[in-house]
Design an enzyme around this catalytic site. Structure first.
Site, PDB file in Angstrom:
ATOM      1  N   GLY A 134      27.287  14.689 -16.305  1.00 43.24           N
ATOM      2  CA  GLY A 134      28.579  13.998 -16.267  1.00 43.24           C
ATOM      3  C   GLY A 134      29.408  14.393 -17.476  1.00 43.24           C
ATOM      4  N   ASN A 179      30.809  15.445  -8.158  1.00 43.08           N
ATOM      5  CA  ASN A 179      31.341  16.738  -7.685  1.00 43.08           C
ATOM      6  C   ASN A 179      30.342  17.519  -6.838  1.00 43.08           C
ATOM      7  OD1 ASN A 179      29.801  17.127  -9.995  1.00 43.08           O
ATOM      8  ND2 ASN A 179      30.961  18.919 -10.635  1.00 43.08           N
ATOM      9  N   CYS A 200      31.611  21.758 -13.131  1.00 42.34           N
ATOM     10  CA  CYS A 200      31.407  21.816 -14.589  1.00 42.34           C
ATOM     11  C   CYS A 200      31.516  23.256 -15.058  1.00 42.34           C
ATOM     12  CB  CYS A 200      30.048  21.251 -14.945  1.00 42.34           C
ATOM     13  SG  CYS A 200      28.722  22.045 -14.044  1.00 42.34           S
ATOM     14  N   GLY A 241      27.948  11.019 -21.711  1.00 41.62           N
ATOM     15  CA  GLY A 241      26.725  11.618 -22.260  1.00 41.62           C
ATOM     16  C   GLY A 241      26.405  11.061 -23.643  1.00 41.62           C
TER      17      GLY A 241
HETATM   18  P1  NAD Z   1      31.091  10.482 -15.685  1.00 39.83           P
HETATM   19  O1  NAD Z   1      30.439  10.733 -16.981  1.00 39.83           O
HETATM   20  O2  NAD Z   1      32.210   9.542 -15.618  1.00 39.83           O
HETATM   21  O3  NAD Z   1      30.013   9.933 -14.627  1.00 39.83           O
HETATM   22  C1  NAD Z   1      28.818  10.622 -14.347  1.00 39.83           C
HETATM   23  C2  NAD Z   1      27.761   9.621 -13.937  1.00 39.83           C
HETATM   24  O4  NAD Z   1      27.483   8.772 -15.045  1.00 39.83           O
HETATM   25  C3  NAD Z   1      28.151   8.702 -12.785  1.00 39.83           C
HETATM   26  O5  NAD Z   1      27.021   8.486 -11.972  1.00 39.83           O
HETATM   27  C4  NAD Z   1      28.532   7.413 -13.496  1.00 39.83           C
HETATM   28  O6  NAD Z   1      28.385   6.276 -12.688  1.00 39.83           O
HETATM   29  C5  NAD Z   1      27.516   7.417 -14.611  1.00 39.83           C
HETATM   30  N1  NAD Z   1      27.863   6.571 -15.765  1.00 39.83           N
HETATM   31  C6  NAD Z   1      29.097   6.203 -16.204  1.00 39.83           C
HETATM   32  N2  NAD Z   1      28.993   5.408 -17.299  1.00 39.83           N
HETATM   33  C7  NAD Z   1      27.671   5.294 -17.560  1.00 39.83           C
HETATM   34  C8  NAD Z   1      26.912   4.616 -18.580  1.00 39.83           C
HETATM   35  N3  NAD Z   1      27.508   3.896 -19.546  1.00 39.83           N
HETATM   36  N4  NAD Z   1      25.580   4.733 -18.554  1.00 39.83           N
HETATM   37  C9  NAD Z   1      24.960   5.470 -17.611  1.00 39.83           C
HETATM   38  N5  NAD Z   1      25.610   6.116 -16.608  1.00 39.83           N
HETATM   39  C10 NAD Z   1      26.945   6.031 -16.603  1.00 39.83           C
HETATM   40  O7  NAD Z   1      31.466  11.918 -15.162  1.00 39.83           O
HETATM   41  P2  NAD Z   1      32.260  12.263 -13.838  1.00 39.83           P
HETATM   42  O8  NAD Z   1      33.691  12.088 -14.096  1.00 39.83           O
HETATM   43  O9  NAD Z   1      31.643  11.570 -12.674  1.00 39.83           O
HETATM   44  O10 NAD Z   1      31.871  13.804 -13.681  1.00 39.83           O
HETATM   45  C11 NAD Z   1      32.655  14.795 -14.178  1.00 39.83           C
HETATM   46  C12 NAD Z   1      32.040  15.361 -15.432  1.00 39.83           C
HETATM   47  O11 NAD Z   1      30.700  15.804 -15.191  1.00 39.83           O
HETATM   48  C13 NAD Z   1      32.776  16.588 -15.919  1.00 39.83           C
HETATM   49  O12 NAD Z   1      32.906  16.539 -17.302  1.00 39.83           O
HETATM   50  C14 NAD Z   1      31.849  17.727 -15.504  1.00 39.83           C
HETATM   51  O13 NAD Z   1      32.016  18.898 -16.235  1.00 39.83           O
HETATM   52  C15 NAD Z   1      30.517  17.126 -15.678  1.00 39.83           C
HETATM   53  N6  NAD Z   1      29.512  17.846 -14.874  1.00 39.83           N
HETATM   54  C16 NAD Z   1      28.601  18.629 -15.511  1.00 39.83           C
HETATM   55  C17 NAD Z   1      27.673  19.359 -14.783  1.00 39.83           C
HETATM   56  C18 NAD Z   1      26.660  20.243 -15.459  1.00 39.83           C
HETATM   57  O14 NAD Z   1      25.704  20.648 -14.817  1.00 39.83           O
HETATM   58  N7  NAD Z   1      26.826  20.586 -16.741  1.00 39.83           N
HETATM   59  C19 NAD Z   1      27.685  19.285 -13.388  1.00 39.83           C
HETATM   60  C20 NAD Z   1      28.636  18.475 -12.776  1.00 39.83           C
HETATM   61  C21 NAD Z   1      29.553  17.746 -13.540  1.00 39.83           C
END
Ligand code: NAD
Length: 497
Positions: free
Chosen positions: A245, A169, A301, A250
């Site tokens: 993410g 995002n 987020c 997480g």
């Molecule tokens: P996601 O968790 O699917 O992916 C995030 C990242 O994690 C990507 O780079 C993905 O390739 C990686 N990933 C996926 N599986 C993994 C694994 N098993 N091991 C290590 N890395 C892995 O999230 P998304 O759908 O891309 O993002 C949206 C989410 O992120 C929402 O929940 C949003 O609120 C959150 N977010 C939080 C913040 C914050 O600062 N708190 C900022 C932006 C987005």
């Protein structure tokens, strides 16, 4: 010679892509093909068409990057003085400034976000490197009061290799807010951008190298979360992980980190409340509520995805809000509409499923609630700006993050109920309030559980302001001087004299 913004936009709109986009990982100071020939495609959300390909990295690519990062720490970067690190970060800010237009156009094309937002994100990247350049030579310890017979002091040392897992995002902004403080502290970085938006992190690493960052200090491996991401967070020679993410991913990351006792910072999701009290400046509150949920098509987020209105203002405020929403224009991000597309076809259908299910449970759809095909961008992934009146505080539409342009409305009788509703989900990332009563604003700020509270301007502040969540929104803080702490380990030294 650098091309103008208009030339870049014209090329992207006419050809559907840009010339010279990277296709390989950035490891040890240069673009390097993956160890397999495998590539993935990245899509323009405004057209729904693929526009570039990138390497599908895995364990061996991650290993090469981690080895390069550890070597850089033993060699030049580990020996650089704080003042030298500061100068390199300043030079990176300048290099990004010189290539800001291209970076913004790539970011808009890859994420779908409006060009003006992508430009603002790139200005944020420049500010982030400037800010941490200023901080690099001010990371200092304490002297310890042990009496006349001892000398004691603390030293902040870099943690080592810091992994950055980046979502789609805010790709370049999230990359910078982790990379800049890590470099300032003297760490090396291996970053893994999201598979939906791999390009801007690669370009940032190239610009940093051009600016004088020694090879191996900043490496970017592209690929899926399941392959490249999982390999990075379970690598035994990674010393810290910053993960941004979803909650589910997480949890995986934290489990992997536990195997190696790797330090971890989690920036997860949110369902952040925006409280609007009867005594507020209504115009400011309307602007704030709209921006809080429709900026970046709600894929933030910290989006203000729950509107909590004091009952006395509710009807008038909602009339005016809905009138403003009807006028919002949707279109391709590069055309700077009011609201851009969402990032993927899969995400579009996820948003639609959330909203349909909410309507099915008796929540009242006030506007939107459907996918849209704007005449100017018929192939793109668009969702109508949506408002839902919540049926109850426990309904999933109030409790779950939708991560799209969907605002849920709740009514409250007074400030106590506002605070109770604001605290009524498992998330605790951001909370905002609009009121002219400063005592109420501060009472809200003290009683709400959130990493940050915005009073009379949602998203107020910049890189100076620490950012992070509580409860299911994660833990640890990025940004501000606080953001450097994740990348430092404290050593105490005591001498008997
Ligand atoms: P996601 O968790 O699917 O992916 C995030 C990242 O994690 C990507 O780079 C993905 O390739 C990686 N990933 C996926 N599986 C993994 C694994 N098993 N091991 C290590 N890395 C892995 O999230 P998304 O759908 O891309 O993002 C949206 C989410 O992120 C929402 O929940 C949003 O609120 C959150 N977010 C939080 C913040 C914050 O600062 N708190 C900022 C932006 C987005």
């Amino acid at each position: 010679m650098n091309r103008t913004l208009n030339e870049l936009v014209a090329e992207a709109r006419e050809s559907g892509t840009l010339e010279g986009l990277p296709q390989d990982h950035f490891i040890d100071g240069q673009y390097r093909p993956g160890t397999t020939e495998e590539h993935l495609e990245t899509f323009d959300p405004g057209t729904g068409k693929p526009f570039a390909r990138f390497a599908a990295g895995g364990e061996s690519d991650i290993d090469r990057a981690v080895v390069a990062a550890n070597r850089a720490l033993r060699e030049d970067w580990g020996k650089a003085t704080p003042a030298q690190r500061s100068r390199v970060l300043t030079a990176i800010a300048q290099e990004v400034r010189e290539h800001a237009d291209r970076l913004a156009v790539v970011e808009s094309l890859d994420s779908g976000k409006r060009l003006v937002e992508a430009q603002a994100d790139v200005r944020g990247v420049i500010r982030t490197f400037e800010y941490y350049a200023g901080a690099a030579d001010k990371i200092q310890g304490d002297s310890l009061p042990l009496g006349a017979d001892y000398v004691g002091f603390t030293v902040e040392e870099p943690v080592g290799v810091a992994a950055q897992i980046i979502p789609w995002n805010y790709p370049v902004g999230t990359a910078a807010r982790g990379i800049a403080p890590a470099l300032a502290a003297g760490c090396a970085v291996v970053a893994k951008p999201a598979e939906q938006t791999p390009l801007s992190a690669l370009l940032l690493a190239e610009l940093a190298w051009r600016a004088g960052l020694p090879r191996g200090v900043l490496n970017v491996v592209t690929g899926t979360g399941a392959a490249a991401g999982a390999a990075l967070v379970s690598h035994p020679d990674v010393h810290h992980i910053t993960f941004t993410g979803s909650v589910a991913t997480g949890q995986h990351v934290m489990r992997s980190a536990a195997d190696n006792i790797t330090r971890v910072l989690l920036e997860l999701g949110g369902k952040s409340p925006v409280a609007v009290l009867a005594d507020c400046d209504v115009e400011a509150a309307l602007d704030g509520v709209l921006g809080a949920i429709y900026e970046n098509a709600g894929q933030i987020c910290s989006a203000g995805s729950r509107l909590i209105i004091e009952r006395g203002l509710h009807d008038m405020f909602m009339d005016r809000l809905l009138q403003r929403i009807q006028k919002l224009r949707l279109g391709h991000g590069l055309a700077n509409p009011d609201v851009g597309p969402v990032n993927s076809a899969q995400h579009l259908s996820r948003i639609d499923q959330h909203v349909s299910a909410a309507a099915g449970r008796g929540n009242l759809l006030l506007t939107g609630g459907k996918t849209v095909r704007p005449d100017s961008a018929p192939g793109g992934w668009f969702y109508a700006p949506t408002v839902i009146a919540a049926e109850s505080a426990g309904d999933p539409v109030v409790q779950e993050e939708i991560f799209g342009p969907v605002l849920v409305v709740q009514k409250a009788d007074d400030l106590d109920e506002v605070i109770a509703l604001a605290n009524g989900t498992d998330y605790a990332l951001v909370a905002g309030i609009y009121t002219s009563d400063i005592s109420k604003a501060y009472r809200f700020a003290r009683q709400v559980d959130a990493g940050q509270v915005y009073i009379n301007e949602y998203f107020a502040g910049g890189i100076e302001v620490p950012f992070g969540g509580n409860r299911k929104s994660g833990f640890g803080r990025e940004k501000g001087l606080e953001g450097i702490k994740s990348y430092c380990k404290l050593k105490s030294v005591v001498a008997k004299i």
